[in-house]
Scaffold this motif. Structure first.
Motif, PDB file in Angstrom:
ATOM      1  N   THR A   1       0.728  -1.271  -0.323  1.00 10.24           N
ATOM      2  CA  THR A   1      -0.068  -0.027   0.269  1.00 10.24           C
ATOM      3  C   THR A   1       0.969   1.237  -0.027  1.00 10.24           C
ATOM      4  OG1 THR A   1      -2.001  -1.227   0.754  1.00 10.24           O
ATOM      5  CG2 THR A   1      -1.731   1.282   1.604  1.00 10.24           C
TER       6      THR A   1
ATOM      7  N   ARG B   1       2.373   1.737  -3.057  1.00  5.61           N
ATOM      8  CA  ARG B   1       1.770   2.290  -5.043  1.00  5.61           C
ATOM      9  C   ARG B   1       0.875   3.430  -4.392  1.00  5.61           C
ATOM     10  NH1 ARG B   1      -0.291  -4.184  -5.042  1.00  5.61           N
ATOM     11  NH2 ARG B   1       1.187  -5.469  -4.791  1.00  5.61           N
ATOM     12  N   LYS B   2       0.837   3.413  -3.190  1.00  6.53           N
ATOM     13  CA  LYS B   2      -0.103   5.386  -2.654  1.00  6.53           C
ATOM     14  C   LYS B   2       0.760   6.089  -2.194  1.00  6.53           C
ATOM     15  CE  LYS B   2      -4.550   2.581  -2.124  1.00  6.53           C
ATOM     16  NZ  LYS B   2      -4.994   2.354  -0.931  1.00  6.53           N
TER      17      LYS B   2
ATOM     18  N   LYS C   1       2.715   8.825  -5.299  1.00  5.00           N
ATOM     19  CA  LYS C   1       2.602  10.633  -4.842  1.00  5.00           C
ATOM     20  C   LYS C   1       3.580  11.238  -5.030  1.00  5.00           C
ATOM     21  CE  LYS C   1      -0.754  14.055  -3.044  1.00  5.00           C
ATOM     22  NZ  LYS C   1       0.143  14.569  -3.298  1.00  5.00           N
TER      23      LYS C   1
ATOM     24  N   GLN D   1       1.376   8.941   6.021  1.00  4.75           N
ATOM     25  CA  GLN D   1       1.356   9.974   4.800  1.00  4.75           C
ATOM     26  C   GLN D   1       2.508  11.124   4.906  1.00  4.75           C
ATOM     27  OE1 GLN D   1      -1.889  11.313   7.473  1.00  4.75           O
ATOM     28  NE2 GLN D   1      -3.600   9.634   6.947  1.00  4.75           N
TER      29      GLN D   1
END
Length: 346
Positions: free
Chosen positions: A241, A244-245, A249, A315
């Motif tokens: 995760t 890929r995220k 980004k 994040q």
């Protein structure tokens, strides 16, 4: 002549007396109740009652209700204490889980001057002012080696079997060329590294981790560079995760900035490990706890960095400045270069 002491004929009576005390001691509290009347007990106690009936069955209905109320009160206190203890425990566990993990301070390699010969001679243009890192300055424990590719340079560790730092030079022209290249997805073990110091494809199979690029495939501007970016010497075990995220980004944000920048933008990417880093596969590949990306704009002389945990909950936060990055990671990657203070948000 001294006479022999005769045994007391009362000895058996003493033994019986002690036995009777032991048998009746368990109901002493009820005997006291009997002395105060039948308010507590159902009936007058008999010796057989004391030995055969349960203490509670001897209580009157009124006192059974009193006993049940007392039990409920004790259960309430116990439950309240348990709830408080559980809440405090969860709070402490949360604090420990959110506390920053102690990372291994990997030895920061010395940077060469522009005139020095370097193990990165074939790809010194990937470094700002050609100040390439020096693998020889790293403790031999890490088995550091320099690996050059068309679009990036890798300082590799034969101990962790992952990159220590990967360096790229990005600019508008290179990224415009990269936009037209198709991704190959052909991963392979790097034959430039001895077998005992390299990761194999089997180490990643069934591990639950992605083969995470340090130099992004989307940054490669030649066909050979694209192929080289899929070598395992450019990979670390990365949470799927995360890879890929949030990481994808971040890579895209850096590309957007480099396309707008006035000149070259140098990107340093690598893993960080805890003191007890997990190992993966038969090759015992180290699994990083965090990943970092340091961006240096050679034109503005500004630098900023991100350090993200290697998990699905990561994040992107506001970037840190270079001084904070050095304190947090121990990497002096821009030593000898002009760096202006202040954080730039891409």
């Amino acid at each position: 002549m001294a006479s022999r002491k005769r045994k007391s004929s009362l000895a058996p009576l003493h033994w019986f007396h002690r036995l009777r005390q032991r048998l009746t001691g368990r109901t002493a509290c009820f005997i006291w109740g009997a002395l105060f009347g039948n308010a507590v007990l159902v009936q007058t106690l008999g010796p057989w009652d004391l030995l055969t009936r349960s203490p509670e069955s001897l209580l009157s209905e009124r006192w059974r209700l009193v006993l049940n109320d007392a039990r409920q009160q004790l259960r309430g206190w116990g439950q309240a204490w348990t709830d408080d203890a559980t809440r405090l425990f969860k709070q402490r566990v949360g604090e420990w889980a959110n506390a920053p993990e102690a990372t291994i301070s990997l030895p920061a390699p010395a940077a060469s001057t522009a005139d020095d010969s370097s193990a990165f001679a074939a790809c010194s243009d990937q470094f700002p002012q050609r100040r390439a890192l020096q693998p020889a300055s790293v403790d031999a424990l890490w088995s550091a080696r320099a690996l050059c590719s068309d679009g990036f340079a890798v300082l590799y560790s034969g101990r962790t079997k992952t990159p220590m730092v990967v360096v790229e030079r990005l600019n508008r022209h290179r990224l415009q060329q990269a936009a037209g290249l198709a991704r190959t997805d052909r991963f392979y073990a790097d034959a430039r590294v001895p077998g005992s110091q390299r990761a194999d494809l089997s180490d990643y199979q069934g591990s639950g981790y992605d083969r995470g690029h340090m130099a992004a495939a989307a940054n490669q501007y030649t066909a050979s560079g694209m192929a080289q970016s899929f070598a395992l010497t450019n990979m670390v075990p990365q949470d799927p995760t995360h890879n890929r995220k949030v990481w994808a980004k971040l890579e895209a944000d850096v590309r957007k900035y480099a396309q707008r920048a006035a000149g070259d933008v140098f990107v340093y990417t690598g893993p960080l490990y805890t003191d007890a880093a997990p190992r993966m596969g038969s090759g015992q590949v180290w699994v990083p706890s965090q990943l970092f990306k340091l961006v240096y704009d050679a034109s503005s002389q500004r630098a900023w960095a991100y350090v993200l945990p290697n998990n699905a909950q990561a994040q992107i936060q506001r970037p840190m400045d270079y001084a904070e990055f050095v304190v947090q990671t121990g990497w002096h990657l821009l030593a000898g270069l002009p760096v202006r203070a202040g954080v730039h948000t891409p």
